[in-house]
Scaffold this motif. Sequence first.
Motif, mmCIF file in Angstrom:
data_model
loop_
_atom_site.group_PDB
_atom_site.id
_atom_site.type_symbol
_atom_site.label_atom_id
_atom_site.label_comp_id
_atom_site.label_asym_id
_atom_site.label_seq_id
_atom_site.Cartn_x
_atom_site.Cartn_y
_atom_site.Cartn_z
ATOM 1 N N ASP A 1 62.050 -0.754 55.693
ATOM 2 C CA ASP A 1 62.355 0.619 55.316
ATOM 3 C C ASP A 1 63.782 0.853 54.962
ATOM 4 O O ASP A 1 64.456 -0.138 55.186
ATOM 5 C CB ASP A 1 61.639 1.746 56.254
ATOM 6 N N GLN A 2 64.241 1.934 54.336
ATOM 7 C CA GLN A 2 65.423 2.395 53.889
ATOM 8 C C GLN A 2 66.613 1.853 55.097
ATOM 9 O O GLN A 2 67.664 1.504 54.852
ATOM 10 C CB GLN A 2 65.836 3.786 53.707
ATOM 11 N N GLU A 3 66.206 2.471 56.492
ATOM 12 C CA GLU A 3 67.133 1.948 57.450
ATOM 13 C C GLU A 3 67.470 0.659 57.624
ATOM 14 O O GLU A 3 68.444 0.153 57.837
ATOM 15 C CB GLU A 3 66.557 2.706 58.754
ATOM 16 N N GLN A 4 66.283 -0.128 57.466
ATOM 17 C CA GLN A 4 66.706 -1.727 57.717
ATOM 18 C C GLN A 4 67.092 -2.251 56.479
ATOM 19 O O GLN A 4 67.960 -3.253 56.611
ATOM 20 C CB GLN A 4 65.192 -2.149 58.005
ATOM 21 N N ILE A 5 66.639 -1.732 55.409
ATOM 22 C CA ILE A 5 67.629 -2.131 54.030
ATOM 23 C C ILE A 5 69.186 -1.996 54.200
ATOM 24 O O ILE A 5 70.051 -2.804 53.763
ATOM 25 C CB ILE A 5 67.060 -1.724 52.801
ATOM 26 N N ASP A 6 69.514 -0.807 54.839
ATOM 27 C CA ASP A 6 70.932 -0.335 54.870
ATOM 28 C C ASP A 6 71.673 -1.303 55.931
ATOM 29 O O ASP A 6 72.749 -1.602 55.837
ATOM 30 C CB ASP A 6 70.897 1.065 55.558
ATOM 31 N N TYR A 7 70.799 -1.848 57.197
ATOM 32 C CA TYR A 7 71.411 -2.650 57.804
ATOM 33 C C TYR A 7 71.770 -3.861 57.203
ATOM 34 O O TYR A 7 72.804 -4.560 57.570
ATOM 35 C CB TYR A 7 70.609 -2.585 59.181
ATOM 36 N N LEU A 8 70.707 -4.557 56.551
ATOM 37 C CA LEU A 8 70.933 -5.897 55.859
ATOM 38 C C LEU A 8 72.200 -5.716 55.093
ATOM 39 O O LEU A 8 72.755 -6.616 54.995
ATOM 40 C CB LEU A 8 69.625 -6.145 55.390
ATOM 41 N N ALA A 9 72.367 -4.716 54.377
ATOM 42 C CA ALA A 9 73.378 -4.537 53.256
ATOM 43 C C ALA A 9 74.631 -4.563 53.974
ATOM 44 O O ALA A 9 75.784 -4.813 53.343
ATOM 45 C CB ALA A 9 73.120 -3.230 52.459
ATOM 46 N N SER A 10 74.812 -4.179 55.179
ATOM 47 C CA SER A 10 75.845 -3.978 56.005
ATOM 48 C C SER A 10 76.558 -5.192 56.635
ATOM 49 O O SER A 10 77.676 -5.296 56.977
ATOM 50 C CB SER A 10 75.950 -2.901 57.079
ATOM 51 N N ILE A 11 75.508 -6.314 56.629
ATOM 52 C CA ILE A 11 75.974 -7.683 57.054
ATOM 53 C C ILE A 11 76.958 -8.528 56.154
ATOM 54 O O ILE A 11 76.469 -8.694 55.263
ATOM 55 C CB ILE A 11 74.622 -8.500 57.497
ATOM 56 N N PRO A 12 78.149 -8.843 56.913
ATOM 57 C CA PRO A 12 78.877 -9.431 55.911
ATOM 58 C C PRO A 12 78.802 -10.860 56.262
ATOM 59 O O PRO A 12 78.534 -11.364 57.203
ATOM 60 C CB PRO A 12 80.391 -9.221 56.376
ATOM 61 N N ALA A 13 79.289 -11.765 55.041
ATOM 62 C CA ALA A 13 79.254 -13.099 54.921
ATOM 63 C C ALA A 13 80.493 -13.533 55.460
ATOM 64 O O ALA A 13 81.340 -12.790 55.541
ATOM 65 C CB ALA A 13 79.032 -13.511 53.442
ATOM 66 N N PRO A 14 80.651 -14.614 55.910
ATOM 67 C CA PRO A 14 81.983 -15.226 56.437
ATOM 68 C C PRO A 14 83.306 -14.937 55.551
ATOM 69 O O PRO A 14 84.259 -14.620 56.020
ATOM 70 C CB PRO A 14 81.905 -16.507 56.753
ATOM 71 N N PRO B 1 79.221 -9.004 51.184
ATOM 72 C CA PRO B 1 78.039 -8.855 51.753
ATOM 73 C C PRO B 1 77.216 -9.865 51.472
ATOM 74 O O PRO B 1 77.260 -10.633 50.577
ATOM 75 C CB PRO B 1 77.330 -7.833 50.637
ATOM 76 N N MET B 2 76.541 -10.353 52.767
ATOM 77 C CA MET B 2 75.665 -11.578 52.681
ATOM 78 C C MET B 2 74.519 -11.471 51.869
ATOM 79 O O MET B 2 74.047 -12.533 51.262
ATOM 80 C CB MET B 2 75.079 -11.651 54.221
ATOM 81 N N PHE B 3 73.803 -10.452 51.625
ATOM 82 C CA PHE B 3 72.646 -10.083 50.872
ATOM 83 C C PHE B 3 72.988 -9.400 49.431
ATOM 84 O O PHE B 3 73.385 -8.287 49.645
ATOM 85 C CB PHE B 3 71.594 -9.470 51.631
#
Length: 473
Positions: A62-75, A79-81
């Motif tokens: 859902d949107q909340e989970q997509i927003d969380y994944l979008a916030s994860i940074p690569a080293p 954005p990682m994804f």
Amino acid sequence: MNYSLYTDLYELTMAQGYFLTGRAEERASFSMNFRKLPFKGGYAVFCGSGTLMKIIENFNYDQEQIDYLASIPAPCGEPMFAKKFLDYLANMKMSVDVYAPKEGSLVFPYEPIVRIDGPILQCQILEAAILNCINYQTLSATKAMRITAAADGRAVAEFGLRRAQGLGSMWGARASYIGGFSSTSNVLAGKEFSIPVSGTHAHSWVMSFDSELEAFREYARLFPTNCTLLVDTYSVEEGVKHAIIVAKEMEERGQKMNAVRIDSGDLTWESRRVRKMLDDAGLDYVGIVLSNDLDEYKIESILHEGAFVNAFGVGTKYACCFDQPTLGGVYKLNAIFEDGKWVPKMKISESPEKTTYPGVLNVMRFFDDKGQLAGDMVYDINEPEMDCTIVDPLNRINKKLCGLEHTVLLEQIMKDGKGVASWTIEDARETARAAFDNLDYSRKRNIYPHIYPVGLELNLSNKRDSIISSELS
């Protein structure tokens, strides 16, 4: 609960890799197996597929989970994804096919116990949730079966909520009932999984009154149809004397005490003394429940020593799977569908037990003329002709010819991400009981059991050897 983030990060990075290389929808076949029987026993009780179906059916981003994944940074800080990958996840619907034994079936090392066919991206993302669900519940149901067998027909109640690792207590309670326990103290698990619940009072109830006798009297007055008294708050002997007084008062009211529970001391000695006291008082119908860090070994010892006991309460040693905290199951890719056919894949290792099997796998289970389990053969479902010679995967010199009555172990339980099998927890419990009854006594032993034969179908074994030879040449 939506389990779509219930995965290791590397599953999602690989999933993005499949997507970015245009392979997200490429069909693949993965399977789960384990390499060593838990608790040094002779069998394992397959458990968790009922939970797994719910995990997959409710799997979506859902949107909340997509927003969380979008916030994860690569080293590097970016954005990682990629956004286009996240858009893909947001619209993805699970379409995998799942094959597994009937829940409660006995399973053994080096054979697939779950097979997932479907888009490789989806199969990959599900890895961690499948392993977490099946590893824990299979381990727990096996422990429960061992304890139940040791109890020799006496009821066993699951008391592990307060000692379990977090919410594992829920899945543990479910697995305990499938493995043969009669009830759980976990009320939420009772509601969620339709498990009988049981329980009486703790020492604090007795300590909250001015006297033990007063505490027992009040409890009997309030719960005349569920009166089991814990008699070791101060002294077992004095506690039983007080319980006898209350039991006689209950008889005068036309009621009957259910049992007394002993939770400390030398349980065998105490149970024999308590049984005599109750019988001498004409209370032969009052049962004795024993608890206090019990497991299958202590229960076997207590009964061998001649304890008088009607039921057991088992908590810590069960809920934590005290002597082996993990099953160690693994999840591996076995085949890819390319150019209209399945192409076998396998991992080769210098450790023979880590070398996997190639193909779309299933298991053929053989029975002897008495209907008992005789051996399991792993085979590739796409093999045009099968040879019912099973070959030891760790030592191909060891072979066994099986031409007896047989059945296919893995049945389809999900199609296109939807459950197609239905069973109740009572069905799974009965499957486990029947499977255990059909296992030779030598493989039921909790110590030094006879090894159950599992091997590869001859053609599959030869294909495996051929791939190893070509890869290492």
